[in-house]
Design a protein around this motif. Structure first.
Motif, PDB file in Angstrom:
ATOM      1  N   LEU A 243       3.372 -59.237  36.236  1.00  0.00           N
ATOM      2  CA  LEU A 243       4.523 -59.310  36.114  1.00  0.00           C
ATOM      3  C   LEU A 243       5.292 -58.326  35.325  1.00  0.00           C
ATOM      4  O   LEU A 243       4.473 -58.154  34.108  1.00  0.00           O
ATOM      5  N   MET A 244       6.119 -57.476  35.642  1.00  0.00           N
ATOM      6  CA  MET A 244       6.760 -56.497  35.293  1.00  0.00           C
ATOM      7  C   MET A 244       8.508 -56.697  35.056  1.00  0.00           C
ATOM      8  O   MET A 244       8.990 -57.003  36.056  1.00  0.00           O
ATOM      9  N   ALA A 245       8.847 -55.984  33.940  1.00  0.00           N
ATOM     10  CA  ALA A 245      10.436 -55.766  34.071  1.00  0.00           C
ATOM     11  C   ALA A 245      10.752 -54.624  32.938  1.00  0.00           C
ATOM     12  O   ALA A 245       9.934 -54.096  32.285  1.00  0.00           O
TER      13      ALA A 245
ATOM     14  N   PRO B 191       1.637 -36.078  42.558  1.00  0.00           N
ATOM     15  CA  PRO B 191       1.139 -37.366  43.391  1.00  0.00           C
ATOM     16  C   PRO B 191      -0.129 -37.058  43.903  1.00  0.00           C
ATOM     17  O   PRO B 191      -0.724 -35.730  44.105  1.00  0.00           O
ATOM     18  N   ALA B 192      -1.034 -37.993  44.133  1.00  0.00           N
ATOM     19  CA  ALA B 192      -2.214 -38.029  45.015  1.00  0.00           C
ATOM     20  C   ALA B 192      -1.806 -37.634  46.650  1.00  0.00           C
ATOM     21  O   ALA B 192      -1.108 -38.121  47.165  1.00  0.00           O
ATOM     22  N   LEU B 193      -2.623 -36.672  47.026  1.00  0.00           N
ATOM     23  CA  LEU B 193      -2.341 -36.407  48.523  1.00  0.00           C
ATOM     24  C   LEU B 193      -3.590 -36.792  49.378  1.00  0.00           C
ATOM     25  O   LEU B 193      -3.330 -36.893  50.572  1.00  0.00           O
TER      26      LEU B 193
ATOM     27  N   GLY C 230       9.557 -26.259  48.264  1.00  0.00           N
ATOM     28  CA  GLY C 230       9.422 -26.862  47.022  1.00  0.00           C
ATOM     29  C   GLY C 230      10.453 -27.780  46.824  1.00  0.00           C
ATOM     30  O   GLY C 230      11.216 -28.148  47.512  1.00  0.00           O
ATOM     31  N   ARG C 231      10.282 -28.402  45.498  1.00  0.00           N
ATOM     32  CA  ARG C 231      11.244 -29.537  44.920  1.00  0.00           C
ATOM     33  C   ARG C 231      11.874 -29.054  43.837  1.00  0.00           C
ATOM     34  O   ARG C 231      11.288 -29.228  42.533  1.00  0.00           O
ATOM     35  N   GLU C 232      13.179 -28.564  43.818  1.00  0.00           N
ATOM     36  CA  GLU C 232      13.849 -28.135  42.698  1.00  0.00           C
ATOM     37  C   GLU C 232      13.749 -29.416  41.614  1.00  0.00           C
ATOM     38  O   GLU C 232      14.098 -30.450  41.866  1.00  0.00           O
TER      39      GLU C 232
ATOM     40  N   ASP D 281      16.507 -32.899  45.532  1.00  0.00           N
ATOM     41  CA  ASP D 281      15.476 -31.849  46.414  1.00  0.00           C
ATOM     42  C   ASP D 281      14.439 -32.765  47.152  1.00  0.00           C
ATOM     43  O   ASP D 281      13.908 -32.432  48.030  1.00  0.00           O
ATOM     44  N   PHE D 282      14.231 -34.161  46.464  1.00  0.00           N
ATOM     45  CA  PHE D 282      13.193 -34.811  47.049  1.00  0.00           C
ATOM     46  C   PHE D 282      14.013 -35.929  48.069  1.00  0.00           C
ATOM     47  O   PHE D 282      13.576 -35.858  49.168  1.00  0.00           O
ATOM     48  N   GLN D 283      15.257 -36.253  47.705  1.00  0.00           N
ATOM     49  CA  GLN D 283      15.927 -36.963  48.962  1.00  0.00           C
ATOM     50  C   GLN D 283      16.016 -36.147  50.185  1.00  0.00           C
ATOM     51  O   GLN D 283      16.067 -36.597  51.079  1.00  0.00           O
TER      52      GLN D 283
ATOM     53  N   ARG E  45      11.999 -42.737  57.161  1.00  0.00           N
ATOM     54  CA  ARG E  45      10.755 -43.329  57.746  1.00  0.00           C
ATOM     55  C   ARG E  45       9.861 -43.114  56.687  1.00  0.00           C
ATOM     56  O   ARG E  45       8.944 -44.000  56.231  1.00  0.00           O
ATOM     57  N   PHE E  46       9.776 -42.016  56.090  1.00  0.00           N
ATOM     58  CA  PHE E  46       8.840 -41.733  54.939  1.00  0.00           C
ATOM     59  C   PHE E  46       8.839 -42.696  53.685  1.00  0.00           C
ATOM     60  O   PHE E  46       8.037 -43.193  53.173  1.00  0.00           O
ATOM     61  N   LEU E  47      10.078 -43.103  53.302  1.00  0.00           N
ATOM     62  CA  LEU E  47      10.552 -43.983  52.446  1.00  0.00           C
ATOM     63  C   LEU E  47      10.082 -45.502  52.725  1.00  0.00           C
ATOM     64  O   LEU E  47       9.555 -46.135  51.946  1.00  0.00           O
TER      65      LEU E  47
ATOM     66  N   GLY F 277       2.607 -48.513  49.975  1.00  0.00           N
ATOM     67  CA  GLY F 277       2.344 -48.199  48.604  1.00  0.00           C
ATOM     68  C   GLY F 277       1.537 -47.125  48.445  1.00  0.00           C
ATOM     69  O   GLY F 277       1.505 -46.069  49.416  1.00  0.00           O
ATOM     70  N   ARG F 278       0.804 -47.076  47.223  1.00  0.00           N
ATOM     71  CA  ARG F 278      -0.295 -45.786  47.205  1.00  0.00           C
ATOM     72  C   ARG F 278      -1.493 -46.668  46.632  1.00  0.00           C
ATOM     73  O   ARG F 278      -1.737 -46.587  45.499  1.00  0.00           O
ATOM     74  N   PRO F 279      -2.327 -46.865  47.761  1.00  0.00           N
ATOM     75  CA  PRO F 279      -3.557 -47.606  47.136  1.00  0.00           C
ATOM     76  C   PRO F 279      -4.461 -46.926  46.052  1.00  0.00           C
ATOM     77  O   PRO F 279      -4.609 -45.694  46.198  1.00  0.00           O
ATOM     78  N   GLY F 280      -4.515 -47.621  44.930  1.00  0.00           N
ATOM     79  CA  GLY F 280      -5.564 -46.923  43.928  1.00  0.00           C
ATOM     80  C   GLY F 280      -4.470 -46.035  42.997  1.00  0.00           C
ATOM     81  O   GLY F 280      -5.029 -45.516  42.246  1.00  0.00           O
ATOM     82  N   ARG F 281      -3.359 -45.771  43.412  1.00  0.00           N
ATOM     83  CA  ARG F 281      -2.517 -45.073  42.457  1.00  0.00           C
ATOM     84  C   ARG F 281      -1.207 -45.804  42.046  1.00  0.00           C
ATOM     85  O   ARG F 281      -0.137 -45.406  41.997  1.00  0.00           O
ATOM     86  N   ILE F 282      -1.390 -46.919  41.607  1.00  0.00           N
ATOM     87  CA  ILE F 282      -0.387 -47.890  40.868  1.00  0.00           C
ATOM     88  C   ILE F 282       0.466 -48.604  41.715  1.00  0.00           C
ATOM     89  O   ILE F 282       0.825 -49.754  41.757  1.00  0.00           O
ATOM     90  N   MET F 283       1.281 -47.870  42.573  1.00  0.00           N
ATOM     91  CA  MET F 283       2.415 -48.153  43.526  1.00  0.00           C
ATOM     92  C   MET F 283       1.933 -49.349  44.518  1.00  0.00           C
ATOM     93  O   MET F 283       0.881 -49.058  45.390  1.00  0.00           O
ATOM     94  N   PRO F 284       2.289 -50.612  44.241  1.00  0.00           N
ATOM     95  CA  PRO F 284       1.435 -51.675  45.340  1.00  0.00           C
ATOM     96  C   PRO F 284       2.279 -51.684  46.774  1.00  0.00           C
ATOM     97  O   PRO F 284       3.293 -51.035  46.927  1.00  0.00           O
ATOM     98  N   ALA F 285       1.684 -52.227  47.623  1.00  0.00           N
ATOM     99  CA  ALA F 285       2.049 -52.194  48.949  1.00  0.00           C
ATOM    100  C   ALA F 285       3.125 -53.311  49.040  1.00  0.00           C
ATOM    101  O   ALA F 285       2.506 -54.534  48.749  1.00  0.00           O
TER     102      ALA F 285
END
Lengths: 351, 155
Positions: free
Chosen positions: B31-33, A157-159, A180-182, A56-58, A64-66, A73-81
């Motif tokens: 560094l992560m794994a 997730p943060a919006l 929604g996302r099942e 349901d996500f895929q 393009r979104f991916l 990334g998600r600045p300030g939400r862990i995921m790096p750019a």
């Protein structure tokens, strides 16, 4: 047993095949394993990051979104750019992610959703804020629940995130609300009784978060010192005792005092002019791990007392530097508190 | 006919290539794994791998004492402190800004049936005032990346 010659040939093929994959930048599986798996799981099941493999996500998101999610990334939400990846590499990763739910490539028309953000705001507060936060800042923590007891199996997730808003088109957001996302806590709001018009209003409200982004959610590296350092007029022993007392007074439990080189040299050769004091407070540990399980690397709290050339000094990490390292704005509050704690304990001990 | 023992050297070559190969990770702050090994297995392998790289594991510290009693469902969270004895001494003598980061440490924790490893990128500890440190931090970073690449090989 193979003859040495067969052996050599096999080796050669191994090496050749191998270095081939080094240069072929389109090895999506490998790039995914190196860059994404630690947070999103080897097979996209989620972890510190949200699941990426759910059908349901895929089927709800475009390539393009991916791609843009990887870039921003998600600045300030862990995921790096991931700026250092080439376009080819990004596309290869996306292709790999797509292999988990083949078929049905989706694209949305680039039509802006027209709605009334003021009405959307009211609906948002009623229907979304409980999970995505009053201002779209996302749930407490991120990703999938493992050991940490949390309210939802997947944290919303943060919006109001510049990375999310750059990646998600209006139509993508709308489709997520409609369908929604099942398999996730995100349900279809059409089925919840909202009209398409309501949903349009909410989409335009979510889009309006673009106007209220904080410019820089986590501190920049060069603004911060790695450590905090104080001088002490007392001896090493006196300073250690004073830190122990001050920490206990602030509701910390001193769990260990050791020489810095303990475990590296024989016990009777240890340098007792460099002493580490470990102390901890369950509430703080719990709080930190809930927000970001990786933050445990700076726990228990520790302070090092050192004597050099007759001068005693006290050293601790600068916790504010952590929220920079972790790209996690939620850690900001905790790190500020931790800095205050360190400062007050060390000041009290060296006064 | 050449005896097979000569081929040991040859084997080292691909081993190196493999190690470097899986260690092409972005320059990053952490560094992560992830390894599919469970926590006890990964703990053992991590300590062994650190030793094989020529470092001493000085101590394994739990960070979770009391966590389970306060609702946290795991006691599988440790810090593995490591370094080289002489290096730890020199660094703490000469570079006050490194003192709180010594001994170096890798955090290791369970995530379901799998295990994650995290360490601050040593190169983020570079300081303009001490350019001579850069090389040492880069070497350490390369070693840790290789350790993590070996940890990932079970995936």
């Amino acid at each position: 047993m193979p003859s040495p010659r067969t052996f050599l040939v096999t080796l050669f093929i191994l090496i050749a095949g191998h270095s081939h994959s080094i240069h072929a930048s389109e090895d999506g599986a490998l790039l995914y394993a190196q860059n994404c798996a630690v947070c999103h799981g080897n097979h996209g099941n989620g972890g510190v990051g949200v699941p990426l493999a759910l059908p349901d996500f895929q089927y709800a998101v475009t390539d393009r979104f991916l791609e843009l999610s990887i870039r921003h990334g998600r600045p300030g939400r862990i995921m790096p750019a991931f700026n250092q990846l080439s376009d080819k590499q990004v596309k290869a990763i996306v292709k790999h992610i797509r292999s988990w739910a083949p078929g049905k490539p989706i694209s949305f028309p680039t039509i802006t959703v027209e709605g009334d953000p003021a009405k959307g705001k009211v609906l948002y507060q009623q229907n979304c804020a409980a999970c995505h936060g009053t201002n779209g800042e996302g749930g407490k923590g991120t990703g999938v629940t493992f050991s940490r007891p949390r309210g939802l199996p997947i944290i919303a997730p943060a919006l109001n995130n510049s990375g999310f808003l750059a990646a998600a088109s209006d139509q993508l957001i709308k489709a997520t609300l409609m369908n929604g996302r099942e398999g996730t806590p995100m349900v279809s709001f059409l089925k919840q009784g909202l009209s398409e018009k309501d949903i349009n209003n909410i989409v335009s409200y979510v889009r309006s978060f673009e106007n209220q982004l904080s410019a820089n959610p986590v501190p920049r590296e060069n603004e911060l010192a790695h450590t905090i350092t104080y001088e002490s007029d007392y001896s090493v022993e006196e300073t250690v005792a004073a830190i122990k007392l001050a920490a206990t007074g602030k509701n910390f439990r001193v769990i260990r005092i050791q020489n810095l080189d303990n475990g590296f040299v024989e016990e009777n050769k240890e340098d007792d002019r460099k002493v580490i004091i470990y102390f901890c407070n369950f509430e703080m540990v719990n709080d930190a791990l809930l927000i970001d399980p990786r933050a445990g690397m700076f726990l228990p709290c520790r302070v090092t007392v050192v004597e050099k050339d007759g001068k005693v000094s006290v050293h601790a990490i600068n916790p504010k530097w952590l929220s920079y390292l972790f790209n996690n704005a939620e850690l900001n509050r905790l790190c500020s508190e931790m800095l205050q704690t360190y400062i007050s304990i060390i000041e009290e001990a060296t006064l | 006919m050449i005896s097979l023992s000569h081929f040991r050297y040859l084997l080292i070559v691909p081993a190196f290539m493999l190690a470097f190969h899986s260690s092409i990770v972005q320059a990053d702050t952490l560094l992560m794994a992830r390894t599919t090994q469970d926590f006890p297995e990964a703990m053992l392998k991590l300590q062994e791998t650190i030793k094989n790289k020529g470092y001493v594991v000085s101590r394994v510290q739990r960070i979770d004492i009391g966590l389970t009693s306060s609702g946290y469902k795991t006691d599988k969270y440790r810090l593995v402190f490591f370094g080289k004895p002489q290096q730890i001494k020199e660094l703490s003598d000469q570079y006050p800004h490194l003192i709180p980061y010594l001994p170096f440490n890798i955090s290791i924790f369970a995530e379901g049936e799998e295990t994650l490893l995290v360490m601050v990128s040593p190169t983020t500890l570079k300081e303009n005032a001490y350019p001579e440190l850069d090389k040492m931090l880069e070497t350490l970073e390369r070693d840790v990346k290789e350790i993590f690449a070996i940890m990932r090989q079970d995936n």
